[in-house]
Scaffold this motif. Structure first.
Motif, PDB file in Angstrom:
ATOM      1  N   UNK A 584     -19.111  24.366 -15.261  1.00  0.00           N
ATOM      2  CA  UNK A 584     -19.037  24.305 -13.794  1.00  0.00           C
ATOM      3  C   UNK A 584     -19.594  25.588 -13.196  1.00  0.00           C
ATOM      4  N   UNK A 585     -19.268  26.703 -13.835  1.00  0.00           N
ATOM      5  CA  UNK A 585     -19.750  27.991 -13.365  1.00  0.00           C
ATOM      6  C   UNK A 585     -21.281  28.074 -13.427  1.00  0.00           C
ATOM      7  N   UNK A 586     -21.850  27.554 -14.508  1.00  0.00           N
ATOM      8  CA  UNK A 586     -23.317  27.562 -14.636  1.00  0.00           C
ATOM      9  C   UNK A 586     -23.953  26.747 -13.506  1.00  0.00           C
ATOM     10  N   UNK A 587     -23.346  25.619 -13.185  1.00  0.00           N
ATOM     11  CA  UNK A 587     -23.860  24.793 -12.092  1.00  0.00           C
ATOM     12  C   UNK A 587     -23.882  25.545 -10.777  1.00  0.00           C
ATOM     13  N   UNK A 588     -22.814  26.320 -10.520  1.00  0.00           N
ATOM     14  CA  UNK A 588     -22.762  27.089  -9.266  1.00  0.00           C
ATOM     15  C   UNK A 588     -23.787  28.215  -9.275  1.00  0.00           C
ATOM     16  N   UNK A 589     -23.976  28.857 -10.435  1.00  0.00           N
ATOM     17  CA  UNK A 589     -24.962  29.941 -10.503  1.00  0.00           C
ATOM     18  C   UNK A 589     -26.355  29.431 -10.165  1.00  0.00           C
ATOM     19  N   UNK A 597     -22.675  17.723 -10.287  1.00  0.00           N
ATOM     20  CA  UNK A 597     -21.703  18.027 -11.345  1.00  0.00           C
ATOM     21  C   UNK A 597     -22.374  18.126 -12.705  1.00  0.00           C
ATOM     22  N   UNK A 598     -21.751  18.916 -13.591  1.00  0.00           N
ATOM     23  CA  UNK A 598     -22.238  19.037 -14.961  1.00  0.00           C
ATOM     24  C   UNK A 598     -21.109  18.742 -15.941  1.00  0.00           C
ATOM     25  N   UNK A 599     -20.774  17.459 -16.074  1.00  0.00           N
ATOM     26  CA  UNK A 599     -19.684  17.097 -16.983  1.00  0.00           C
ATOM     27  C   UNK A 599     -20.120  17.251 -18.444  1.00  0.00           C
TER      28      UNK A 599
END
Length: 612
Positions: A584-589, A597-599
């Motif tokens: 999730x953090x990578x997606x926000x970066x 989303x990156x499930x």
DNA sequence: CACAAGCGCCAC
DNA sequence: AAACGTGGCGCTTGTG
């Protein structure tokens, strides 16, 4: 997009080799780098320099990693700056020392010199420097080259590249890391969007640390399990040059079915000739072409090819060469692919066939946390294009199922081939037929890959989310384009030019997605590595990996969109949560507040074979 | 004998 | 489903 906080001062320690095997450690502070960086010509103004004996290097680094007292100007560990992580970090790991952060100058140099974001800088326009170029070449030695020289065996670490008498193998003086560091910092400060490329370089350097740690810790591998799997599939191990029993029986069936008693089924040329003589209309011996045919030879031949591949690529010879001390120590090459994906040097760690994954087993009392990102590339594309419809299709569900639910296509397999076709540039078959429906449902996403393709066809550069730019087409490509526009150009010239233009367009089309997905994966791993380091376990959980990872969960495998963490059983579930949080953090970066989303699919297992 | 090219298949 | 993106790598065969 978040940037490093400006209130905490960064401290860098640049390590370089001096004469007689000593190391020069140069401390650089933020103050040295700020000011009018764009005017700086690369001349260093170091705060402090000291000489460290090679034998004291690990202790020196460990003291600074401890932080606090040893490092008066900052609470955080310094960023170690070195020419190449692969040259410096393995020896530190062997001495039990882990570092938190680094700057890998060679990897950064490649990115900054090619990026569109820094294209206007003096640094990017300067001619190539052979001393740095050689370093890149060294990192991407082919397995054949390094294997023939005997350097790529997993036990032979390239520690410091010193001859026994302590002299450097090559004159490192021409590769001044302090000057290079200042020059890079100046170019980054002058970039059009400095924070984009800063994040990319931080992620790339963290990836280099991960790669060295992955090799050091290795993937747990049970040789006896591997041997059992091979024996079940191929028959007992045969002497060098002979076929195991099951393969020999299949070879006999093939020869009988074709009436060719001396046929060597390993010879593609011989096999093709014999198949055609038997009346089979084939243009090659590829499995997918053979599968279409009805003939008694097909079944044993397909089975033989499958087993022959297993034997040659991951048979007993491979096992003896690459499994050392119950571990596969893969030699990863971060940034080894143009798109920023990793490559490997020997060992084939990025092509471990599913057939033998049962040999990957956690140590007693430990677990494997196997995680892979679901439909990573289409999700990255949704983020790149800010395509809300596609992001919605992937929310709380399989993205391909979401595409079906939206009514764009009728089945999940159709959604998948259509999406892959859009990202790869397919022009035939189902994916091409479905393309218009996809373009109607997700106009922004499809427009992004189409624009990347058109740019490539014109010979232009395309750039990933964080700033990795594609290479320019070569001289032969440009020549074919100009030839087609000159007077007297033949239709054949024009056809050739169009074909090559479209080929390059497919490359740039895929580049933007694949390179950005690689950036997501780097951010994911960097964040996961940081989180794993803060999970502590007791001495009772001590594992077979030497320090610094004996007591702690650590990354053991990476493959584009998949990681394996080897973790003490007591913390395995906690690790699984950290893996998700890191995604999730990578997606926000990469994409800030954009709601894509990156499930992950995450499995806590004893054996890799049980993960899916 | 060493090496490169072509083929084919493994992974994503 | 089709042969479309990025790679590694082992085999055979042709060539220096």
């Amino acid at each position: 997009m978040s940037a490093a906080s400006a209130t905490i001062e960064n401290v860098y320690i640049v390590l370089g080799a001096a004469d007689r095997g000593e190391v020069v450690a140069t401390t650089v502070r933020d103050d040295d780098l700020t000011g009018d960086a764009s005017k700086r010509t690369g001349s260093p103004r170091p705060s402090h320099t000291e000489v460290v004996e090679q034998s004291e290097l690990a202790a020196f680094v460990a003291a600074h990693e401890g932080g606090g007292s040893a490092c008066p100007v900052s609470d955080r560990a310094p960023r170690w700056v070195w020419d190449s992580t692969a040259r410096w970090y393995p020896q530190l790991l062997s001495a039990g020392v882990r570092v938190e952060r680094c700057v890998d100058l060679a990897l950064s140099r490649t990115i900054v010199r090619a990026s569109e974001l820094t294209a206007a800088t003096e640094y990017a326009r300067a001619p190539d420097d052979p001393a740095w170029h050689a370093l890149r070449a060294e990192a991407t030695l082919t397995a054949q080259e390094s294997g023939a020289a005997g350097h790529s065996s997993p036990t032979a670490q390239t520690l410091f590249d010193f001859e026994p008498d302590g002299q450097p193998l090559e004159p490192l003086a021409t590769r001044d890391p302090v000057a290079e560091f200042f020059a890079q910092q100046a170019a980054i400060a002058a970039a059009t969007e400095p924070n984009r490329i800063r994040l990319l370089l931080a992620a790339e350097s963290a990836g280099a640390l991960v790669a060295a740690e992955l090799r050091f810790a290795g993937l747990p591998w049970r040789a006896e399990m591997h041997d059992r799997l091979l024996t079940e599939l191929l028959g007992p191990r045969a002497p060098q040059g002979a076929r195991p029993a099951t393969m020999e029986r299949l070879a006999t069936s093939i020869r009988d079915a074709l009436g060719a008693p001396t046929l060597n089924p390993d010879s593609q040329a011989e096999l093709l000739k014999t198949l055609r003589r038997a009346g089979l209309q084939v243009t090659s011996t590829r499995a997918w072409e053979l599968r279409e045919l009805e003939h008694p030879v097909i079944a044993p031949l397909l089975e033989y090819k499958k087993l022959a591949r297993l034997l040659s690529a991951n048979g007993w010879t491979w096992m003896e060469q690459w499994i050392v001390g119950g571990r596969l120590h893969a030699d990863y090459v971060p940034g080894g692919v143009v798109t920023g994906r990793w490559a490997t040097n020997g060992g084939g760690a990025m092509q471990l066939p599913k057939q033998i994954r049962g040999a990957v087993v956690a140590d007693p009392g430990w677990k494997l946390v196997v995680a892979d990102a679901a439909q990573l590339e289409p999700r990255v594309l949704a983020g790149l294009a800010a395509d809300h419809a596609m992001a919605t299709a992937g929310r709380d569900r399989d993205l391909y199922d979401g595409i079906v639910s939206s009514g764009a296509v009728d089945t999940r397999p159709h959604a998948k081939v259509a999406m892959l076709g859009a990202m790869y540039g397919s022009t035939t078959g189902d994916s091409a037929r479905l393309a218009p429906r996809l373009a109607k449902a997700y106009p922004r996403a499809i427009a992004l890959v189409e624009q990347a393709a058109r740019a490539g066809e014109r010979g232009e550069v395309v750039t990933s989310r964080l700033g990795r730019s594609s290479p320019r087409p070569g001289a032969a490509w440009r020549l074919s384009q100009t030839r087609a526009t000159e007077p007297g150009a033949t239709p054949a010239d024009e056809r050739a030019a169009r074909s090559r233009a479209r080929d390059w367009g497919r490359f740039t089309r895929n580049f933007v997605v694949q390179a950005s997905a690689a950036e997501w994966a780097l951010c994911w791993m960097a964040e996961l590595r940081r989180r794993l380091a803060s999970i502590s376990v007791g001495a009772a959980e001590a594992g077979a990996v030497p320090p610094p990872f004996a007591y702690s969960p650590h990354l053991a495998f990476f493959l584009h969109d998949e990681v394996i963490v080897h973790a003490p059983a007591a913390v395995a579930e906690q690790v699984a949560e950290e893996v998700r949080a890191a995604a999730a953090s990578a997606g926000r970066l990469l994409f800030g507040d954009f709601p894509v989303e990156f499930p992950l699919s995450v499995a806590v297992v004893d054996s890799y074979a049980d993960a899916k």
